[in-house]
Design an enzyme around this catalytic site. Sequence first.
Site, short mmCIF file in Angstrom:
data_model
loop_
_atom_site.label_atom_id
_atom_site.label_comp_id
_atom_site.label_asym_id
_atom_site.label_seq_id
_atom_site.Cartn_x
_atom_site.Cartn_y
_atom_site.Cartn_z
N PHE A 31 -14.05 2.25 17.73
CA PHE A 31 -14.12 2.62 19.16
C PHE A 31 -15.47 3.26 19.50
O PHE A 31 -16.05 3.00 20.56
CB PHE A 31 -12.99 3.59 19.52
N GLY A 85 -1.13 -0.28 22.69
CA GLY A 85 -1.80 1.02 22.56
C GLY A 85 -0.85 2.21 22.65
O GLY A 85 -1.29 3.35 22.66
N TYR A 137 0.84 -1.20 0.00
CA TYR A 137 0.00 0.00 0.00
C TYR A 137 0.88 1.26 0.00
O TYR A 137 0.67 2.18 -0.80
CB TYR A 137 -0.94 0.00 1.22
N VAL A 179 -9.78 2.94 13.10
CA VAL A 179 -9.93 2.77 14.55
C VAL A 179 -11.08 3.58 15.16
O VAL A 179 -11.82 3.05 16.00
CB VAL A 179 -8.58 3.10 15.26
N LYS A 235 1.23 4.15 -3.00
CA LYS A 235 0.99 5.59 -2.83
C LYS A 235 2.23 6.40 -3.20
O LYS A 235 2.13 7.49 -3.77
CB LYS A 235 0.54 5.88 -1.39
N1 UDP Z 1 -6.41 0.02 15.97
C1 UDP Z 1 -6.79 -0.49 17.20
N2 UDP Z 1 -8.01 -1.12 17.27
C2 UDP Z 1 -8.86 -1.25 16.20
C3 UDP Z 1 -8.44 -0.71 14.96
C4 UDP Z 1 -7.22 -0.09 14.88
O1 UDP Z 1 -6.08 -0.38 18.19
O2 UDP Z 1 -9.94 -1.82 16.38
C5 UDP Z 1 -5.11 0.73 15.89
C6 UDP Z 1 -4.21 0.30 14.75
O3 UDP Z 1 -3.43 -0.81 15.12
C7 UDP Z 1 -3.37 1.54 14.54
C8 UDP Z 1 -4.32 2.69 14.90
O4 UDP Z 1 -5.37 2.11 15.65
O5 UDP Z 1 -2.28 1.56 15.44
C9 UDP Z 1 -4.88 3.41 13.69
O6 UDP Z 1 -5.45 2.45 12.84
P1 UDP Z 1 -6.16 2.87 11.48
O7 UDP Z 1 -6.37 1.61 10.70
O8 UDP Z 1 -7.36 3.70 11.79
O9 UDP Z 1 -5.10 3.82 10.75
P2 UDP Z 1 -3.59 3.53 10.25
O10 UDP Z 1 -3.01 2.39 11.02
O11 UDP Z 1 -3.71 3.25 8.80
O12 UDP Z 1 -2.87 4.81 10.54
#
Ligand code: UDP
Length: 330
Positions: free
Chosen positions: A197, A213, A151, A193, A155
């Site tokens: 949440f 986290g 991915y 995420v 990009k």
């Molecule tokens: N994440 C999480 N729980 C979830 C979904 C995502 O803790 O149910 C975490 C994920 O591992 C990442 C962050 O939230 O560290 C952001 O995830 P997202 O997919 O929204 O964006 P990206 O990782 O592409 O920046």
Amino acid sequence: MNIFITGGAGFIGSHLAEYHLNRGDNVVIVDDLSTGNEQNVTPFLKDSRYRFEKGDILTWEGMEQEIAVADRIYHMAAVVGMFRVLQQPVEVTRVNVQGTERLLEYIARAKNHPMLVLASSSSVYGHVHTSELREGIELVFPIENNALLGYALSKLTNEIQATAYGQAHGMSIAIPRLFNAVGPRQSGNYGFVLPRFIKQAISGIPLTVFGDGSQTRSFCDVRDTVVALDLLAGNPAGWGQPVNVGNSHEISILDLAKLVIKRAGSSSSIEFVPFEKGYGKHFGQILQRQPVLEKLQHLTSFQHAWTLERTIDDLLKRERSQVDSGASVA
Ligand code: UDP
């Protein structure tokens, strides 16, 4: 202005459509509804300045015709969302790279020279370990073969395609690197995420924090993102180069979970889920994401109107009213 948006039924695409319709522009979107959702755009159908076309950017036959009358094109069609990216690695390169190439080729041939906003992503920063994510820094990518790398490189390839076409054909192309947009209509189905949440907190079930986290992200309300994109598109000095677009307010995912629980007044607990369980093996998690926005600020008058707290409150309100009306989806 005639606005043409690929991937316009998606999360950011539909907000771009709404923003431009509110400003009195004509808007045509094309979307194959693979990630995008028809419900995102049905409210616009009553507007005579709006038209929806169902089509895949790789094959859609109306592309040339739409480009020929467009003043500005937003290219948002892409395979996005961690779950989808991991499940569909072939689609990632096919849609993101070939689809972009097809669009650029048609624009290069068009006599009207429409301006293009080509969406890049903060994922191009790969595994750079610095809090100073500036556009000019050197990029570092892990060797292991994972779909996230596919991915990120798709990009980055888009950026290189844009620069190449810009140089070869004198095309006007803005290249925003988008950092974690959030807001209404974002679906949790593909892994994002915040909508996950919000739903978990309202349902009173545990919030699933992947890893411990401590990884951070910087969330930007999509209604701010679209304003930044419009401003960037309006300044030729910013074309032909990547520009970070987001919010520099950084937060750990654990703190985000706690913030959502607090603002929802929810009884939900927090469940820590190993990355492997969330995303499968060989997954290299990005530990920190915070944009330096100096370039955007230098080029535009952009200012954020939304704080993360306000976005969360707005999403909680919307989710509650959907639950009450029995219409809650993803
Ligand atoms: N994440 C999480 N729980 C979830 C979904 C995502 O803790 O149910 C975490 C994920 O591992 C990442 C962050 O939230 O560290 C952001 O995830 P997202 O997919 O929204 O964006 P990206 O990782 O592409 O920046």
